[in-house]
Design a protein around this motif. Sequence first.
Motif, PDB file in Angstrom:
ATOM      1  N   ARG A 236      -1.663  12.328   6.550  1.00 42.13           N
ATOM      2  CA  ARG A 236      -2.403  13.458   6.055  1.00 42.13           C
ATOM      3  C   ARG A 236      -3.263  14.208   6.993  1.00 42.13           C
ATOM      4  NH1 ARG A 236      -5.176  11.273   0.781  1.00 42.13           N
ATOM      5  NH2 ARG A 236      -5.250   9.050   1.939  1.00 42.13           N
ATOM      6  N   SER A 237      -3.455  13.200   8.184  1.00 41.42           N
ATOM      7  CA  SER A 237      -4.305  13.773   9.306  1.00 41.42           C
ATOM      8  C   SER A 237      -3.438  15.032  10.050  1.00 41.42           C
ATOM      9  CB  SER A 237      -4.687  12.737  10.205  1.00 41.42           C
ATOM     10  OG  SER A 237      -3.940  12.136  10.915  1.00 41.42           O
ATOM     11  N   ARG A 238      -2.285  14.783   9.785  1.00 42.61           N
ATOM     12  CA  ARG A 238      -1.317  15.723  10.733  1.00 42.61           C
ATOM     13  C   ARG A 238      -0.641  16.820   9.751  1.00 42.61           C
ATOM     14  NH1 ARG A 238       2.083  12.001  14.521  1.00 42.61           N
ATOM     15  NH2 ARG A 238       3.079  13.980  14.923  1.00 42.61           N
ATOM     16  N   GLY A 239      -1.081  17.102   8.531  1.00 46.51           N
ATOM     17  CA  GLY A 239      -0.872  17.954   7.522  1.00 46.51           C
ATOM     18  C   GLY A 239       0.000  17.730   6.351  1.00 46.51           C
ATOM     19  N   GLY A 240       0.315  16.207   6.673  1.00 44.54           N
ATOM     20  CA  GLY A 240       1.277  15.769   5.139  1.00 44.54           C
ATOM     21  C   GLY A 240       0.210  15.782   4.045  1.00 44.54           C
ATOM     22  N   GLY A 241       1.123  16.061   2.942  1.00 39.41           N
ATOM     23  CA  GLY A 241       0.412  15.858   1.705  1.00 39.41           C
ATOM     24  C   GLY A 241       0.695  14.867   0.649  1.00 39.41           C
ATOM     25  N   ASP A 242       0.276  14.813  -0.423  1.00 41.80           N
ATOM     26  CA  ASP A 242       0.583  13.748  -1.389  1.00 41.80           C
ATOM     27  C   ASP A 242       1.866  14.551  -2.419  1.00 41.80           C
ATOM     28  OD1 ASP A 242      -1.550  12.112  -0.849  1.00 41.80           O
ATOM     29  OD2 ASP A 242      -2.865  13.066  -1.920  1.00 41.80           O
ATOM     30  N   SER A 243       2.849  14.158  -1.941  1.00 41.47           N
ATOM     31  CA  SER A 243       3.879  14.438  -2.809  1.00 41.47           C
ATOM     32  C   SER A 243       4.994  13.395  -2.843  1.00 41.47           C
ATOM     33  CB  SER A 243       4.733  15.855  -2.122  1.00 41.47           C
ATOM     34  OG  SER A 243       5.287  15.293  -0.718  1.00 41.47           O
ATOM     35  N   TRP A 244       5.949  13.460  -3.697  1.00 45.45           N
ATOM     36  CA  TRP A 244       7.098  12.511  -3.877  1.00 45.45           C
ATOM     37  C   TRP A 244       7.684  12.361  -2.558  1.00 45.45           C
ATOM     38  CZ3 TRP A 244       7.225   8.763  -7.502  1.00 45.45           C
ATOM     39  CH2 TRP A 244       6.801   8.912  -8.353  1.00 45.45           C
TER      40      TRP A 244
ATOM     41  N   SER B 138       0.869  -1.131  -0.025  1.00 50.76           N
ATOM     42  CA  SER B 138      -0.132  -0.202  -0.193  1.00 50.76           C
ATOM     43  C   SER B 138       0.998   1.297  -0.031  1.00 50.76           C
ATOM     44  CB  SER B 138      -0.940  -0.053   1.235  1.00 50.76           C
ATOM     45  OG  SER B 138      -0.247   0.110   2.552  1.00 50.76           O
ATOM     46  N   ILE B 139       0.132   2.336  -0.120  1.00 50.89           N
ATOM     47  CA  ILE B 139       1.038   3.750   0.020  1.00 50.89           C
ATOM     48  C   ILE B 139       0.912   4.241   1.425  1.00 50.89           C
ATOM     49  CG2 ILE B 139       0.907   6.146  -0.784  1.00 50.89           C
ATOM     50  CD1 ILE B 139       1.815   4.078  -2.860  1.00 50.89           C
ATOM     51  N   ASP B 140       1.879   4.651   1.975  1.00 47.30           N
ATOM     52  CA  ASP B 140       2.060   5.421   3.444  1.00 47.30           C
ATOM     53  C   ASP B 140       2.416   6.576   3.067  1.00 47.30           C
ATOM     54  OD1 ASP B 140       1.765   5.262   6.150  1.00 47.30           O
ATOM     55  OD2 ASP B 140       4.224   5.169   6.134  1.00 47.30           O
ATOM     56  N   HIS B 141       1.749   7.751   3.894  1.00 44.88           N
ATOM     57  CA  HIS B 141       2.118   8.751   4.045  1.00 44.88           C
ATOM     58  C   HIS B 141       3.311   9.092   5.214  1.00 44.88           C
ATOM     59  CE1 HIS B 141      -1.270   9.309   1.605  1.00 44.88           C
ATOM     60  NE2 HIS B 141      -0.804  10.592   1.012  1.00 44.88           N
ATOM     61  N   VAL B 142       4.607   9.573   4.956  1.00 49.47           N
ATOM     62  CA  VAL B 142       5.364   9.449   5.900  1.00 49.47           C
ATOM     63  C   VAL B 142       4.804  10.414   7.076  1.00 49.47           C
ATOM     64  CG1 VAL B 142       7.821   9.990   6.495  1.00 49.47           C
ATOM     65  CG2 VAL B 142       7.136   9.122   4.375  1.00 49.47           C
ATOM     66  N   LEU B 143       4.512  11.610   6.663  1.00 50.09           N
ATOM     67  CA  LEU B 143       3.620  12.653   7.689  1.00 50.09           C
ATOM     68  C   LEU B 143       2.160  12.229   7.514  1.00 50.09           C
ATOM     69  CD1 LEU B 143       3.841  14.568   9.794  1.00 50.09           C
ATOM     70  CD2 LEU B 143       3.974  16.312   7.989  1.00 50.09           C
TER      71      LEU B 143
END
Length: 166
Positions: free
Chosen positions: A98-106, A91-96
């Motif tokens: 999204r619920s804490r302000g992390g966006g969809d970026s490389w 799956s895809i994981d957001h390092v920061l």
Amino acid sequence: MRHVLVLNASYEPLNITTWRRAMVMLLKGKAEGLEHDLGRPIRPDHHLPTVIRLRQFVRVPYKQLPLTRRNVFHRDGHSCQYCGFQGEQLSIDHVLPRSRGGGDSWENVTTACLRCNVRKGNRTPREAGMPLAREPRRPISSLYFEATRQIRAGTHQEWAKYVIGA
């Protein structure tokens, strides 16, 4: 089918072509051979090229690689960046998160197996005690993907000195 890495006059990788197309460019004088497969002579004095360089500089417009699920998996070698798992359950994981302000970026998305993604939850890798194998970065181009795949597979080790980061 053997592939040939085509470099611009500035030694920048342009594309990957077939050996036939490369031979035509060499015979027409549009390119010069830099690396050859010495195990495959075409004639006694000619060997199959593996890397060619164009004699004239070609201006190529820059096109950014889109951020897609498939491209993220490809960048990360289809393996979890936390535990190294390779399989179907990725799956895809957001390092920061999204619920804490992390966006969809490389730089903020990475490949994770379902188990690690759930374990990490709504935390950063540092908070979860789960270090990343590689820091996520924007890939240079789709050519970079293909070239590094060929280099890692061992089919074109000689390309490594022409492809940055391979």
